[in-house]
Structures are given as structure tokens and as C-alpha cells.
Design a protein around this motif. Structure first.
Motif, PDB file in Angstrom:
ATOM      1  N   LEU A  51      -0.558  -0.294   6.690  1.00 12.31           N
ATOM      2  CA  LEU A  51      -1.182   0.639   5.746  1.00 12.31           C
ATOM      3  C   LEU A  51      -1.365   1.998   6.406  1.00 12.31           C
ATOM      4  O   LEU A  51      -1.045   3.034   5.814  1.00 12.31           O
ATOM      5  CB  LEU A  51      -2.527   0.090   5.265  1.00 12.31           C
ATOM      6  N   VAL A  52      -1.842   2.004   7.635  1.00  9.34           N
ATOM      7  CA  VAL A  52      -2.008   3.262   8.365  1.00  9.34           C
ATOM      8  C   VAL A  52      -0.657   3.951   8.524  1.00  9.34           C
ATOM      9  O   VAL A  52      -0.539   5.162   8.313  1.00  9.34           O
ATOM     10  CB  VAL A  52      -2.684   3.020   9.739  1.00  9.34           C
ATOM     11  N   THR A  53       0.372   3.192   8.858  1.00 13.48           N
ATOM     12  CA  THR A  53       1.727   3.740   8.979  1.00 13.48           C
ATOM     13  C   THR A  53       2.156   4.410   7.683  1.00 13.48           C
ATOM     14  O   THR A  53       2.645   5.543   7.683  1.00 13.48           O
ATOM     15  CB  THR A  53       2.724   2.620   9.350  1.00 13.48           C
ATOM     16  N   LYS A 105      -5.622 -15.610   5.556  1.00 14.63           N
ATOM     17  CA  LYS A 105      -7.046 -15.342   5.729  1.00 14.63           C
ATOM     18  C   LYS A 105      -7.613 -14.484   4.605  1.00 14.63           C
ATOM     19  O   LYS A 105      -8.764 -14.615   4.233  1.00 14.63           O
ATOM     20  CB  LYS A 105      -7.285 -14.603   7.048  1.00 14.63           C
ATOM     21  N   TYR A 106      -6.816 -13.573   4.087  1.00 14.56           N
ATOM     22  CA  TYR A 106      -7.286 -12.607   3.118  1.00 14.56           C
ATOM     23  C   TYR A 106      -6.383 -12.661   1.900  1.00 14.56           C
ATOM     24  O   TYR A 106      -5.172 -12.746   2.031  1.00 14.56           O
ATOM     25  CB  TYR A 106      -7.269 -11.202   3.724  1.00 14.56           C
ATOM     26  N   ASP A 107      -6.976 -12.557   0.718  1.00 19.37           N
ATOM     27  CA  ASP A 107      -6.147 -12.647  -0.483  1.00 19.37           C
ATOM     28  C   ASP A 107      -5.367 -11.363  -0.753  1.00 19.37           C
ATOM     29  O   ASP A 107      -4.406 -11.364  -1.494  1.00 19.37           O
ATOM     30  CB  ASP A 107      -6.968 -13.065  -1.700  1.00 19.37           C
ATOM     31  N   GLY A 108      -5.784 -10.263  -0.166  1.00 16.52           N
ATOM     32  CA  GLY A 108      -5.040  -9.016  -0.286  1.00 16.52           C
ATOM     33  C   GLY A 108      -5.285  -8.241  -1.565  1.00 16.52           C
ATOM     34  O   GLY A 108      -4.748  -7.147  -1.734  1.00 16.52           O
ATOM     35  N   LYS A 109      -6.104  -8.753  -2.463  1.00 13.66           N
ATOM     36  CA  LYS A 109      -6.323  -8.060  -3.746  1.00 13.66           C
ATOM     37  C   LYS A 109      -6.968  -6.690  -3.545  1.00 13.66           C
ATOM     38  O   LYS A 109      -6.523  -5.704  -4.123  1.00 13.66           O
ATOM     39  CB  LYS A 109      -7.175  -8.918  -4.680  1.00 13.66           C
ATOM     40  N   TYR A 110      -8.001  -6.650  -2.746  1.00 16.42           N
ATOM     41  CA  TYR A 110      -8.676  -5.369  -2.517  1.00 16.42           C
ATOM     42  C   TYR A 110      -7.756  -4.407  -1.782  1.00 16.42           C
ATOM     43  O   TYR A 110      -7.665  -3.228  -2.123  1.00 16.42           O
ATOM     44  CB  TYR A 110      -9.985  -5.571  -1.754  1.00 16.42           C
ATOM     45  N   LYS A 141      -2.501   1.094  -3.884  1.00 13.69           N
ATOM     46  CA  LYS A 141      -2.137   1.760  -5.158  1.00 13.69           C
ATOM     47  C   LYS A 141      -2.937   3.041  -5.345  1.00 13.69           C
ATOM     48  O   LYS A 141      -2.399   4.065  -5.755  1.00 13.69           O
ATOM     49  CB  LYS A 141      -2.380   0.820  -6.333  1.00 13.69           C
ATOM     50  N   GLU A 142      -4.226   2.963  -5.032  1.00 10.30           N
ATOM     51  CA  GLU A 142      -5.118   4.110  -5.202  1.00 10.30           C
ATOM     52  C   GLU A 142      -4.733   5.266  -4.276  1.00 10.30           C
ATOM     53  O   GLU A 142      -4.691   6.418  -4.686  1.00 10.30           O
ATOM     54  CB  GLU A 142      -6.548   3.653  -4.916  1.00 10.30           C
ATOM     55  N   LYS A 143      -4.442   4.957  -3.020  1.00  8.34           N
ATOM     56  CA  LYS A 143      -4.171   5.997  -2.030  1.00  8.34           C
ATOM     57  C   LYS A 143      -2.726   6.477  -2.015  1.00  8.34           C
ATOM     58  O   LYS A 143      -2.459   7.641  -1.752  1.00  8.34           O
ATOM     59  CB  LYS A 143      -4.541   5.507  -0.621  1.00  8.34           C
ATOM     60  N   LEU A 144      -1.774   5.578  -2.287  1.00 10.21           N
ATOM     61  CA  LEU A 144      -0.362   5.938  -2.159  1.00 10.21           C
ATOM     62  C   LEU A 144       0.390   5.947  -3.483  1.00 10.21           C
ATOM     63  O   LEU A 144       1.552   6.348  -3.530  1.00 10.21           O
ATOM     64  CB  LEU A 144       0.329   4.981  -1.177  1.00 10.21           C
ATOM     65  N   GLY A 145      -0.252   5.468  -4.547  1.00 13.72           N
ATOM     66  CA  GLY A 145       0.393   5.457  -5.851  1.00 13.72           C
ATOM     67  C   GLY A 145       1.670   4.650  -5.846  1.00 13.72           C
ATOM     68  O   GLY A 145       1.711   3.537  -5.349  1.00 13.72           O
ATOM     69  N   HIS A 146       2.722   5.228  -6.363  1.00 13.61           N
ATOM     70  CA  HIS A 146       4.013   4.544  -6.451  1.00 13.61           C
ATOM     71  C   HIS A 146       5.009   5.106  -5.441  1.00 13.61           C
ATOM     72  O   HIS A 146       6.209   5.103  -5.677  1.00 13.61           O
ATOM     73  CB  HIS A 146       4.569   4.656  -7.875  1.00 13.61           C
TER      74      HIS A 146
END
Length: 128
Positions: free
Chosen positions: A26-28, A81-86, A92-97
Motif C-alpha cells: 500500500l505504501v508503495t 489474519k485479516y479480512d482486508g475489508k477495511y 479505494k478511498e486513497k487511490l481510486g481506480h
């Protein structure tokens, strides 16, 4: 021509490849995603604050202080470990499409496909 120092300089201006896995992916993506002027959307200092503020919600940790080793084993057998939904919502919020082929520098994001039980590498080299 862009000066590679000063307030407008970004990490994508300096590196031919940026890579990260897990939230490092995500940082990348945040470091290499273009804005409407084809400049990086985020500065590293903004990502640091974002990451530190959002990590507790991305990585909800449920612990069992009585049987920590048993809890780890059960969770490992149960799946990711994490469902990844959040995290998906944040991306989507930060990078859009934004598409991988639009990154300002080459990116490599190694992942693990839990359905196929194999590694998957997202790379802008392959899509450009």
C-alpha cells in the motif's frame, strides 16, 4: 524541468523501482500513484501519518492472554489474519481506480494468494 530537491521532490522522483509487501505494498502504491498533474499524490511524510493512524484498524488483533500459542495455531489453520475489508476501502478511498500501468515509477508488490497457495507478484514491468 522538476528539481529533485525541495518541497516538491518525491520518492518516485529518485527511484527506478519501489517495492513492498503487505501494507508495504500500500505504501508503495501511495508513493508511486499519480495525481491529475502526473505527480505523486502522496509525500512520504503524509503516508507515515496515514499509516500510523490507520494501522490499528487495518490490523485488528484479537488476543487470548490465557492460551496465546493455541490461539496462534487456530488462527493459522483458519486462514488469513485479516479480512482486508477495511484495507480495501482505504485503498479505494486513497487511490481510486489508479491502475498499475499508471504508476510514476516501476513498482513490485509480492503477495500470497491464499486460494491457490502460491505467491503472486504484481509488477508494473509486466503491464507496461
Amino acid at each position: 524541468m522538476l528539481k529533485l530537491d525541495g518541497e516538491d521532490a518525491r520518492i518516485a522522483d529518485y527511484f527506478d523501482v519501489i517495492s513492498g509487501t503487505s501494507t508495504g505494498g500500500l505504501v508503495t502504491a501511495m508513493l508511486a500513484a499519480p495525481d491529475e498533474n502526473n505527480r505523486p499524490v502522496f509525500a512520504a511524510k503524509d503516508i507515515k501519518d496515514f499509516y500510523l493512524n490507520q494501522c490499528p484498524r487495518i490490523f485488528l488483533l484479537n488476543s487470548c492472554p490465557v492460551l496465546p500459542h493455541l490461539t496462534k495455531i487456530i488462527k493459522a489453520l483458519a486462514g488469513p489474519k485479516y479480512d482486508g475489508k477495511y484495507l480495501h476501502k482505504l485503498v479505494k478511498e486513497k487511490l481510486g481506480h489508479t491502475k498499475l500501468e499508471k504508476t510514476l515509477t516501476n513498482v513490485v508488490i509480492p503477495t500470497f494468494d491464499i486460494k491457490r497457495l502460491q505467491q503472486t507478484i504484481f509488477s508494473s514491468y509486466e503491464v507496461k
